[in-house]
Scaffold this motif. Structure first.
Motif, short mmCIF file in Angstrom:
data_model
loop_
_atom_site.label_atom_id
_atom_site.label_comp_id
_atom_site.label_asym_id
_atom_site.label_seq_id
_atom_site.Cartn_x
_atom_site.Cartn_y
_atom_site.Cartn_z
N LYS A 161 0.86 -1.04 -0.23
CA LYS A 161 -0.14 -0.16 -0.11
C LYS A 161 0.61 1.40 0.12
O LYS A 161 2.16 1.22 0.74
N GLY A 162 0.24 1.93 -0.63
CA GLY A 162 1.49 3.59 -0.64
C GLY A 162 0.26 4.35 0.45
O GLY A 162 -0.68 4.24 1.24
N GLU A 163 0.59 5.61 0.75
CA GLU A 163 -0.08 7.15 1.11
C GLU A 163 0.28 8.20 0.19
O GLU A 163 0.54 8.20 -0.74
N THR A 164 -1.02 9.44 0.93
CA THR A 164 -1.17 10.52 -0.06
C THR A 164 -0.60 11.49 1.63
O THR A 164 -1.43 11.17 2.34
N LEU A 165 -0.31 12.51 0.94
CA LEU A 165 -0.47 13.92 1.58
C LEU A 165 -1.04 15.17 1.30
O LEU A 165 -0.19 14.64 0.05
N PRO A 166 -0.63 15.89 1.23
CA PRO A 166 -0.44 17.56 1.01
C PRO A 166 0.78 17.94 0.46
O PRO A 166 1.55 17.40 1.75
N SER A 167 1.04 18.47 -0.56
CA SER A 167 2.09 18.71 -0.62
C SER A 167 2.41 20.09 0.11
O SER A 167 1.77 20.78 0.24
N VAL A 174 1.04 15.05 -2.35
CA VAL A 174 2.16 13.61 -2.51
C VAL A 174 1.60 12.22 -3.01
O VAL A 174 0.88 12.04 -1.59
N PHE A 175 1.57 12.06 -3.74
CA PHE A 175 1.62 10.44 -3.63
C PHE A 175 3.03 9.61 -2.92
O PHE A 175 3.22 9.63 -4.08
N THR A 509 7.62 8.76 -4.74
CA THR A 509 7.36 9.49 -4.19
C THR A 509 7.12 10.33 -5.78
O THR A 509 7.87 10.78 -7.08
N ILE A 510 5.68 10.86 -6.03
CA ILE A 510 4.63 11.11 -7.01
C ILE A 510 3.84 12.49 -6.13
O ILE A 510 3.52 12.57 -6.08
N THR A 511 4.32 14.26 -6.93
CA THR A 511 3.99 15.04 -6.25
C THR A 511 3.08 15.79 -7.71
O THR A 511 3.65 15.79 -9.14
N LEU A 512 1.80 15.95 -7.07
CA LEU A 512 1.23 15.96 -8.19
C LEU A 512 1.12 17.93 -8.55
O LEU A 512 0.45 18.35 -6.79
N HIS A 513 1.59 18.30 -8.82
CA HIS A 513 1.99 20.08 -7.97
C HIS A 513 0.62 20.91 -8.90
O HIS A 513 -0.57 20.36 -10.07
N PRO A 514 0.38 22.10 -8.00
CA PRO A 514 -0.14 23.16 -8.88
C PRO A 514 -0.62 23.50 -9.85
O PRO A 514 0.35 23.43 -10.36
#
Length: 523
Positions: A161-167, A174-175, A509-514
């Motif tokens: 499993k992974g996790e998500t959190l706010p950048s 952030v994934f 880590t994959i970061t989805l930027h605004p």
């Protein structure tokens, strides 16, 4: 060379086979012209889903350590074979990593059912008795532990499993994902090959990796049965590859495999001597390793221990498969008031064990004659340094056969205290205080398993936490099946890393930027 197929869809090298000459024990060197009779079990290479002979035609033979008779033969992988196995695993990796967790789980569950079938267990039992001179208890350990551990490993898909959190960047996300690493090179020992193939091959597989596995040169056919069960359960071609090697080619081929750029990690179970060699090779390429190496497991017996229970566990832990386990009880540290009753009870239990033919004895041969000679040398050195032989005659009872030995007063500076003897020998030390017992338990470069005997559960927790060991068994044997899943030491001669999901996945880590980013200089 194209292999012929028999009715069981197993590859058979071409030619008419001649019987091999008998040897006293162990392995016959590789010989490209060496062949064996059709009724001799033969371990083929498994590369890209095909059972194949070595591309050079080379083979090697295995002889029973008890009788010296021919037990099996195997294809001896070449450099070209190993490269083909690695490249097959590398090609298979993207599709296997993308395979659903449910599919991976179900393949392992089908393999577990095969390992529990009467047909497979009968074949495996005959192979272990022939190649390893395994007594019935050792056979049953492998046959029971294998399918049980496979089912446990199948459930590990739930940990992927992974996790998500706010950048930290407002509006970003952030994934964190667990992703497989790639091709794993796994080296399997001979003394518990079924559960160890499960742990160091099946765990990487369930994580989405592909594997190239080398079995011990002492039991290639026994190991091939487990690998075939996994493959035939539905693994796609190339996901699991099997490359037996002759003893003389192992150092060279190991270096070549580790150097291959597609190999991402090495896992090895075996001696600390070989582990150090592999670690040095891996360091040349900055490749990580997971090692389960030797053990010198202490059993600490406090004055309030249940002596009957402790003695039974010490005999079981110290003499199962003639002490040929990394978690065998090798050192017994006992408080002085209970020394005599403990020794008496241990001797009584040992008197009921038979030594000899694996078909009808509790203890049988060690894996080589030279190993038996080495253990006797260690015992003699300990005696010369002042230790007392309480049981045993310091002689072999056969080419590779050694009866149980109990040695009292073994000095911490002797080899019998410091090195993994891997044989039916208990080294006893007497102490007066708990602090002395803990100090002696920790006076070793090994840190794999330990046991502690006391009726005071509160004191037990306190003392157990002071013993430096990867596993401490309170009122239980050092030889514990729960150790088989994820057991490793705390560094030193017992190795490092854990055989678990963390070791065979990377957190990426994959970061989805605004949509509207902010950059320096007002960009």
């Amino acid at each position: 060379m194209v292999p012929q197929r028999d009715t069981n869809n197993r590859s058979t090298p071409k030619g008419v086979y001649d019987i091999l000459p008998k040897r006293s024990a162990g392995i016959q060197p590789s010989n490209p012209r060496m062949v064996c009779k059709p009724d001799v079990p033969f371990a083929h290479l498994l590369i890209n889903g095909e059972h194949l002979p070595a591309n050079t035609g080379a083979t090697f033979s295995v002889h029973s350590p008890y009788t010296g008779s021919l037990a099996s033969a195997a294809a001896a992988a070449s450099s070209e074979d190993c490269r083909a196995a690695i490249e097959a695993a590398h090609r298979a990796f993207p599709a296997w990593e993308a395979t659903s967790y449910a599919t991976r789980r179900d393949i392992l569950l089908r393999a577990a059912a095969t390992l529990q079938s009467e047909e497979w267990q009968k074949k495996a039992a005959l192979a272990m008795r022939a190649e390893l001179a395994s007594p019935q208890a050792h056979i049953m350990f492998n046959l029971v532990a294998g399918p049980e551990l496979l089912r446990s490993v199948a459930t590990l898909v739930n940990e992927l499993k992974g996790e998500t959190l706010p950048s930290v960047v407002p509006g970003g996300q952030v994934f964190v994902q667990r992703r497989a690493q790639g091709v794993i090179y796994s080296v399997i020992p001979w003394n518990a090959h079924v559960p160890l193939i499960v742990s160091t091959v099946a765990i990487p597989l369930v994580c989405g990796n592909t594997v190239v596995v080398r079995p011990s040169e002492f039991c290639p056919y026994s190991s091939s049965l487990v690998v075939d069960a996994l493959h035939e359960a539905g693994l796609p071609a190339g996901v699991l590859n099997f490359v037996p090697m002759s003893k003389d080619s192992i150092p060279r081929l190991t270096s070549e495999i580790i150097a291959h750029p597609a190999v991402r990690k090495i896992t090895f179970t075996g001696s600390d001597r070989v582990g150090k060699i592999i670690a040095m090779e891996a360091a040349k390429h900055l490749k990580p390793c997971v090692f389960e190496l030797g053990g010198k497991a202490p059993s600490v017996v406090l004055a309030d221990a249940d002596i009957e229970q402790a003695s039974r566990a010490i005999v079981a832990g110290g003499f199962f498969f003639s002490g040929q386990s990394c978690v065998s009880t090798e050192r017994v540290i006992v408080q002085r008031p209970v020394l005599e009753p403990l020794v008496s009870a241990i001797k009584q239990h040992l008197s009921t064990l038979t030594v000899g033919d694996p078909k009808n004895s509790d203890l049988s041969s060690l894996f080589t004659e030279s190993h038996a000679d080495g253990i006797i040398a260690m015992v003699k050195e300990a005696k010369e340094a002042g230790a007392e032989v309480l049981l045993g005659d310091m002689k072999k009872a056969g080419p590779a056969l050694l009866k149980p030995h109990i040695i009292l007063g073994v000095k911490p500076e002797t080899r019998l205290w410091q090195q993994d003897s891997f044989g039916p020998v208990l080294a006893l030390a007497v102490v007066d205080t708990i602090d002395e017992a803990v100090e002696l338990a920790n006076a070793s470069d090994y840190s794999l398993a330990a046991s502690l005997w006391t009726k005071d559960v509160y004191n037990a927790m306190n003392v157990a936490m002071r013993i430096r060991s990867g596993s401490v068994n309170i009122n239980g044997s050092t030889l514990n099946i729960e150790n088989e899943l994820g057991l490793t030491g705390l560094g030193g001669s017992s190795g490092y890393g854990r055989v678990n999901v963390d070791s065979f996945t990377d957190k990426r880590t994959i970061t989805l930027h605004p949509s509207q980013g902010s950059y320096p200089w007002g960009l």
